[in-house]
Design a protein around this motif. Structure first.
Motif, PDB file in Angstrom:
ATOM      1  N   GLY A   1      -7.411  -7.057 -13.443  1.00  0.00           N
ATOM      2  CA  GLY A   1      -6.412  -6.193 -12.810  1.00  0.00           C
ATOM      3  C   GLY A   1      -6.442  -4.787 -13.368  1.00  0.00           C
ATOM      4  N   ILE A   2      -6.598  -4.675 -14.685  1.00  0.00           N
ATOM      5  CA  ILE A   2      -6.675  -3.355 -15.319  1.00  0.00           C
ATOM      6  C   ILE A   2      -7.900  -2.591 -14.817  1.00  0.00           C
ATOM      7  CG2 ILE A   2      -6.990  -2.177 -17.530  1.00  0.00           C
ATOM      8  CD1 ILE A   2      -5.357  -4.482 -18.792  1.00  0.00           C
ATOM      9  N   GLN A   3      -9.007  -3.323 -14.628  1.00  0.00           N
ATOM     10  CA  GLN A   3     -10.214  -2.665 -14.108  1.00  0.00           C
ATOM     11  C   GLN A   3      -9.999  -2.161 -12.689  1.00  0.00           C
ATOM     12  OE1 GLN A   3     -13.004  -5.887 -14.854  1.00  0.00           O
ATOM     13  NE2 GLN A   3     -13.977  -4.695 -16.468  1.00  0.00           N
ATOM     14  N   THR A   4      -9.254  -2.919 -11.885  1.00  0.00           N
ATOM     15  CA  THR A   4      -8.935  -2.449 -10.535  1.00  0.00           C
ATOM     16  C   THR A   4      -8.032  -1.225 -10.594  1.00  0.00           C
ATOM     17  OG1 THR A   4      -9.120  -4.711  -9.672  1.00  0.00           O
ATOM     18  CG2 THR A   4      -7.941  -3.127  -8.306  1.00  0.00           C
ATOM     19  N   LEU A   5      -7.086  -1.231 -11.536  1.00  0.00           N
ATOM     20  CA  LEU A   5      -6.191  -0.075 -11.692  1.00  0.00           C
ATOM     21  C   LEU A   5      -6.966   1.174 -12.091  1.00  0.00           C
ATOM     22  CD1 LEU A   5      -3.094  -1.662 -13.471  1.00  0.00           C
ATOM     23  CD2 LEU A   5      -3.165  -0.653 -11.188  1.00  0.00           C
ATOM     24  N   ALA A   6      -8.132   0.984 -12.700  1.00  0.00           N
ATOM     25  CA  ALA A   6      -8.932   2.138 -13.111  1.00  0.00           C
ATOM     26  C   ALA A   6      -9.358   2.972 -11.909  1.00  0.00           C
ATOM     27  CB  ALA A   6     -10.163   1.672 -13.893  1.00  0.00           C
ATOM     28  N   LYS A   7      -9.343   2.378 -10.708  1.00  0.00           N
ATOM     29  CA  LYS A   7      -9.694   3.133  -9.498  1.00  0.00           C
ATOM     30  C   LYS A   7      -8.569   4.054  -9.054  1.00  0.00           C
ATOM     31  CE  LYS A   7     -12.506  -0.642  -7.676  1.00  0.00           C
ATOM     32  NZ  LYS A   7     -12.650  -1.618  -6.577  1.00  0.00           N
ATOM     33  N   ALA A   8      -7.345   3.754  -9.546  1.00  0.00           N
ATOM     34  CA  ALA A   8      -6.214   4.610  -9.219  1.00  0.00           C
ATOM     35  C   ALA A   8      -6.065   5.684 -10.288  1.00  0.00           C
ATOM     36  CB  ALA A   8      -4.933   3.776  -9.128  1.00  0.00           C
ATOM     37  N   ASP A   9      -5.550   6.815  -9.914  1.00  0.00           N
ATOM     38  CA  ASP A   9      -5.346   7.912 -10.861  1.00  0.00           C
ATOM     39  C   ASP A   9      -4.033   7.681 -11.603  1.00  0.00           C
ATOM     40  OD1 ASP A   9      -5.249  10.217 -12.301  1.00  0.00           O
ATOM     41  OD2 ASP A   9      -4.945  11.556 -10.582  1.00  0.00           O
TER      42      ASP A   9
ATOM     43  N   TYR B   1     -10.880  -8.277  -3.758  1.00  0.00           N
ATOM     44  CA  TYR B   1     -11.397  -7.013  -4.268  1.00  0.00           C
ATOM     45  C   TYR B   1     -11.971  -7.191  -5.662  1.00  0.00           C
ATOM     46  CZ  TYR B   1      -8.562  -4.884  -0.549  1.00  0.00           C
ATOM     47  OH  TYR B   1      -8.006  -4.546   0.642  1.00  0.00           O
ATOM     48  N   ALA B   2     -11.226  -7.931  -6.519  1.00  0.00           N
ATOM     49  CA  ALA B   2     -11.646  -8.083  -7.912  1.00  0.00           C
ATOM     50  C   ALA B   2     -12.982  -8.805  -8.011  1.00  0.00           C
ATOM     51  CB  ALA B   2     -10.570  -8.843  -8.699  1.00  0.00           C
ATOM     52  N   VAL B   3     -13.126  -9.912  -7.298  1.00  0.00           N
ATOM     53  CA  VAL B   3     -14.371 -10.671  -7.389  1.00  0.00           C
ATOM     54  C   VAL B   3     -15.511  -9.905  -6.723  1.00  0.00           C
ATOM     55  CG1 VAL B   3     -14.398 -12.097  -5.276  1.00  0.00           C
ATOM     56  CG2 VAL B   3     -15.174 -13.075  -7.426  1.00  0.00           C
ATOM     57  N   GLY B   4     -15.203  -9.107  -5.695  1.00  0.00           N
ATOM     58  CA  GLY B   4     -16.227  -8.262  -5.095  1.00  0.00           C
ATOM     59  C   GLY B   4     -16.790  -7.265  -6.098  1.00  0.00           C
ATOM     60  N   ASP B   5     -15.896  -6.671  -6.892  1.00  0.00           N
ATOM     61  CA  ASP B   5     -16.343  -5.765  -7.946  1.00  0.00           C
ATOM     62  C   ASP B   5     -17.206  -6.492  -8.969  1.00  0.00           C
ATOM     63  OD1 ASP B   5     -15.346  -3.406  -7.081  1.00  0.00           O
ATOM     64  OD2 ASP B   5     -13.541  -3.432  -8.311  1.00  0.00           O
TER      65      ASP B   5
ATOM     66  N   GLY C   1       3.558   6.658   0.009  1.00  0.00           N
ATOM     67  CA  GLY C   1       3.448   6.450   1.450  1.00  0.00           C
ATOM     68  C   GLY C   1       2.203   5.645   1.774  1.00  0.00           C
ATOM     69  N   LEU C   2       1.841   5.606   3.047  1.00  0.00           N
ATOM     70  CA  LEU C   2       0.631   4.898   3.469  1.00  0.00           C
ATOM     71  C   LEU C   2      -0.587   5.776   3.247  1.00  0.00           C
ATOM     72  CD1 LEU C   2       1.707   3.247   6.845  1.00  0.00           C
ATOM     73  CD2 LEU C   2       1.201   2.077   4.707  1.00  0.00           C
ATOM     74  N   SER C   3      -1.685   5.164   2.818  1.00  0.00           N
ATOM     75  CA  SER C   3      -2.939   5.910   2.699  1.00  0.00           C
ATOM     76  C   SER C   3      -3.342   6.419   4.067  1.00  0.00           C
ATOM     77  CB  SER C   3      -4.034   5.002   2.131  1.00  0.00           C
ATOM     78  OG  SER C   3      -3.674   4.555   0.850  1.00  0.00           O
ATOM     79  N   ARG C   4      -3.907   7.589   4.096  1.00  0.00           N
ATOM     80  CA  ARG C   4      -4.245   8.189   5.392  1.00  0.00           C
ATOM     81  C   ARG C   4      -5.493   7.597   6.019  1.00  0.00           C
ATOM     82  NH1 ARG C   4      -4.290  14.292   3.555  1.00  0.00           N
ATOM     83  NH2 ARG C   4      -5.131  13.222   1.730  1.00  0.00           N
ATOM     84  N   ASP C   5      -6.393   7.063   5.178  1.00  0.00           N
ATOM     85  CA  ASP C   5      -7.606   6.462   5.718  1.00  0.00           C
ATOM     86  C   ASP C   5      -8.127   5.464   4.716  1.00  0.00           C
ATOM     87  OD1 ASP C   5      -9.370   7.846   3.776  1.00  0.00           O
ATOM     88  OD2 ASP C   5      -8.785   9.626   4.925  1.00  0.00           O
ATOM     89  N   ASP C   6      -9.166   4.728   5.106  1.00  0.00           N
ATOM     90  CA  ASP C   6      -9.696   3.658   4.277  1.00  0.00           C
ATOM     91  C   ASP C   6     -10.277   4.170   2.966  1.00  0.00           C
ATOM     92  OD1 ASP C   6      -8.941   1.751   5.973  1.00  0.00           O
ATOM     93  OD2 ASP C   6     -10.921   1.356   6.850  1.00  0.00           O
ATOM     94  N   ALA C   7     -10.584   5.456   2.901  1.00  0.00           N
ATOM     95  CA  ALA C   7     -11.135   5.983   1.657  1.00  0.00           C
ATOM     96  C   ALA C   7     -10.117   5.906   0.523  1.00  0.00           C
ATOM     97  CB  ALA C   7     -11.577   7.429   1.846  1.00  0.00           C
ATOM     98  N   HIS C   8      -8.821   5.780   0.884  1.00  0.00           N
ATOM     99  CA  HIS C   8      -7.781   5.726  -0.132  1.00  0.00           C
ATOM    100  C   HIS C   8      -7.296   4.308  -0.379  1.00  0.00           C
ATOM    101  CE1 HIS C   8      -7.655   9.930   1.174  1.00  0.00           C
ATOM    102  NE2 HIS C   8      -7.144  10.197   0.004  1.00  0.00           N
TER     103      HIS C   8
ATOM    104  N   PRO D   1      -3.429  -0.349  -1.619  1.00  0.00           N
ATOM    105  CA  PRO D   1      -4.413   0.465  -2.329  1.00  0.00           C
ATOM    106  C   PRO D   1      -4.635  -0.099  -3.731  1.00  0.00           C
ATOM    107  CG  PRO D   1      -2.300   1.563  -2.351  1.00  0.00           C
ATOM    108  CD  PRO D   1      -2.148   0.352  -1.469  1.00  0.00           C
ATOM    109  N   PRO D   2      -5.592   0.448  -4.479  1.00  0.00           N
ATOM    110  CA  PRO D   2      -5.878  -0.094  -5.813  1.00  0.00           C
ATOM    111  C   PRO D   2      -4.674  -0.154  -6.741  1.00  0.00           C
ATOM    112  CG  PRO D   2      -7.618   1.389  -5.142  1.00  0.00           C
ATOM    113  CD  PRO D   2      -6.550   1.496  -4.099  1.00  0.00           C
ATOM    114  N   VAL D   3      -3.739   0.803  -6.626  1.00  0.00           N
ATOM    115  CA  VAL D   3      -2.584   0.784  -7.521  1.00  0.00           C
ATOM    116  C   VAL D   3      -1.717  -0.446  -7.261  1.00  0.00           C
ATOM    117  CG1 VAL D   3      -1.051   2.152  -6.036  1.00  0.00           C
ATOM    118  CG2 VAL D   3      -0.775   2.221  -8.538  1.00  0.00           C
ATOM    119  N   VAL D   4      -1.720  -0.951  -6.018  1.00  0.00           N
ATOM    120  CA  VAL D   4      -0.941  -2.156  -5.690  1.00  0.00           C
ATOM    121  C   VAL D   4      -1.715  -3.413  -6.063  1.00  0.00           C
ATOM    122  CG1 VAL D   4       0.074  -3.514  -3.819  1.00  0.00           C
ATOM    123  CG2 VAL D   4       0.387  -1.037  -3.865  1.00  0.00           C
TER     124      VAL D   4
END
Length: 484
Positions: free
Chosen positions: A381-389, A280-284, A448-455, A151-154
């Motif tokens: 990386g910090i910008q990607t972390l911004a997607k995590a709470d 993910y980063a370059v996609g953003d 734990g594992l994200s429950r679906d791709d939205a996470h 997930p984004p936090v990782v």
């Protein structure tokens, strides 16, 4: 310069996305060569370190460097251009991973050093590359389940760790290159500071074209000043051969031994996290949606390049974070710029004299440019972390503790050198390895594992708010990825 975003034509149909835009040849060449200069030091440092540790002859070391550049070019073209369902079709440069340095040296020294040791290394590299390639062909459901580990936090933590771990590499170059007789001489910092200042001034001017080639101009300007002052020497160019051909299995038939293979498989697990995060980063950055199939195509290119590297006397490959920072700085989003860079790298791999010219950029100049780019990697990386709470304490702990683990090898090297089994030290003595492993494990413990791709990090917004680019165009991010 590439347009910043896809546009809608008068009849409502979507025009070419900037990632797929083919720029005029002069600009393709200019931007591509800038990527090569930004990438060059990182590309050649791995064969230099490994070759030096294994006591290779100067001739064998030059051969390793040429083989590395040649294979980098092929791998980058496959990643950016795409062949069927292989390659992310994003502006991602492929380069030899730093994560593999310590394990490869440990494998080589355990095999007695010299070119004979390279055969054991290449056996492990080929096997690990094939395993990575096979993994990326898992059924979609199984692959998505694995991707929930990231997930984004990782992924954000891993990219941030990469930038932070790479910063000392740039700073060491700014000091004259670690191990050089005049390491720390103020003149090197003067060249680094002057190069950084030129780059920042060009960026501050806000002219789109100048900003897009600021790194290139900084390197050229800094090298020119160093040459006038007698600190840039091109004597090695006359000594280099005109042509150098890379042939498969130059050093002999690879040897396949179980422990080196296991060690290299662990390395590839880490590089998969790196490539996933960089994708993910370059996609953003370029405004293109990244889904699980895009990540799978990127990992297939990694695996294929790594296996090819073992055949062509090179090492494991990964999407290079340094160049992700360059894409963000220049805002040049066309993947065909990376294709052009791949062509340049292939030529450099065939022309030792041309490679010698690029290698003559003084350490201080290179360090000034590299420090700026590595800082931008950490920012990505910090910008990607911004997607995590990060207000959530569990996520904050994942990030904070992982960063602490990543800094451990550089801060307390004696722990790994004198108080740890050599095999274990070769595995854990990398800040990227420790930081990435800690991020994955801690996220599983706390979230734990994200429950679906939205996470997960593969799920990006279908549409982002439009923003004006430097030329007044509107940013229509989230355009669908090209068909495989």
């Amino acid at each position: 310069m590439a347009r910043v975003a896809a546009r809608l034509s008068a009849d409502g149909e979507q025009s070419t996305h900037p990632v797929d835009e083919v720029l005029p040849v002069p600009r393709l060449a200019l931007y591509g060569f800038q990527h090569v200069l930004a990438f060059y030091a990182g590309a050649v440092i791995v064969p230099i370190i490994v070759g030096g540790a294994l006591k290779l002859s100067p001739e064998d070391l030059v051969y390793l460097i040429n083989a590395d550049l040649f294979t980098c070019g092929i791998a980058s073209i496959v990643q950016a251009w795409g062949i069927g369902r292989i390659g992310a079709r994003l502006p991602l440069i492929q380069g030899v991973t730093f994560t593999a340095v310590s394990p490869m040296i440990a494998i080589g020294l355990g095999a007695g050093g010299g070119t004979a040791a390279l055969l054991v290394v290449y056996g492990a590299v080929i096997t690990a590359g094939m395993a990575t390639f096979a993994f990326a062909w898992l059924p979609a459901k199984a692959f998505r389940a694995v991707m929930r580990l990231f997930p984004p936090v990782v992924t954000g933590t891993v990219i941030t760790v990469l930038g932070i771990v790479l910063l000392p590499v740039g700073l060491n170059d700014a000091a004259g290159g670690l191990g050089s007789p005049d390491f720390g001489d103020p003149k090197h910092f003067a060249y680094a500071g002057g190069t950084m200042l030129l780059i920042l001034v060009l960026m501050r001017l806000g002219r789109p074209f100048l900003s897009s080639i600021a790194i290139l101009l900084g390197l050229v300007g800094g090298t020119a000043v160093a040459f006038l002052l007698g600190d840039a020497r091109f004597g090695s160019v006359s000594q280099a051969d005109w042509i150098g051909i890379t042939t498969p299995f130059h050093f002999g038939t690879p040897k396949f031994e179980w422990f080196p293979i296991v060690l290299m498989l662990v390395v590839m697990l880490i590089t998969m996290v790196e490539t996933t995060g960089d994708t993910y980063a370059v996609g953003d950055i370029v405004g293109r949606e990244v889904d699980s199939e895009t990540v799978a195509r990127a990992l297939r290119a990694d695996g294929a390049a790594t296996a090819l590297g073992g055949v062509l006397n090179s090492f494991p490959y990964v999407a290079f974070a340094e160049n992700v920072g360059l894409v963000r700085m220049t805002k040049v989003k066309s993947r065909f710029v990376v294709v052009a860079a791949g062509v340049f790298m292939i030529l450099l791999g065939l022309l030792p004299k041309a490679a010698a010219i690029v290698a003559s950029v003084p350490h201080g100049v290179l360090g000034g440019a590299a420090t700026v780019m590595f800082a931008m990697v950490a920012l990505a990386g910090i910008q990607t972390l911004a997607k995590a709470d990060l207000k959530e304490e569990k996520n904050a702990l994942v990030v904070g503790v992982s960063l602490a683990f990543a800094l451990l090898p550089a801060t307390v090297p004696v722990l790994f050198k004198d108080h740890m089994d050599p095999d274990l030290s070769s595995l854990l003595g990398s800040g990227v390895t420790l930081g990435a492993t800690a991020a994955i494990v801690l996220n599983l413990v706390f979230n734990g594992l994200s429950r679906d791709d939205a996470h997960t990090a593969v799920a990006l917004p279908a549409k982002l708010p439009a923003q004006p680019d430097a030329q007044g165009a509107q940013d229509a991010e989230g355009a669908p990825a090209p068909a495989s």
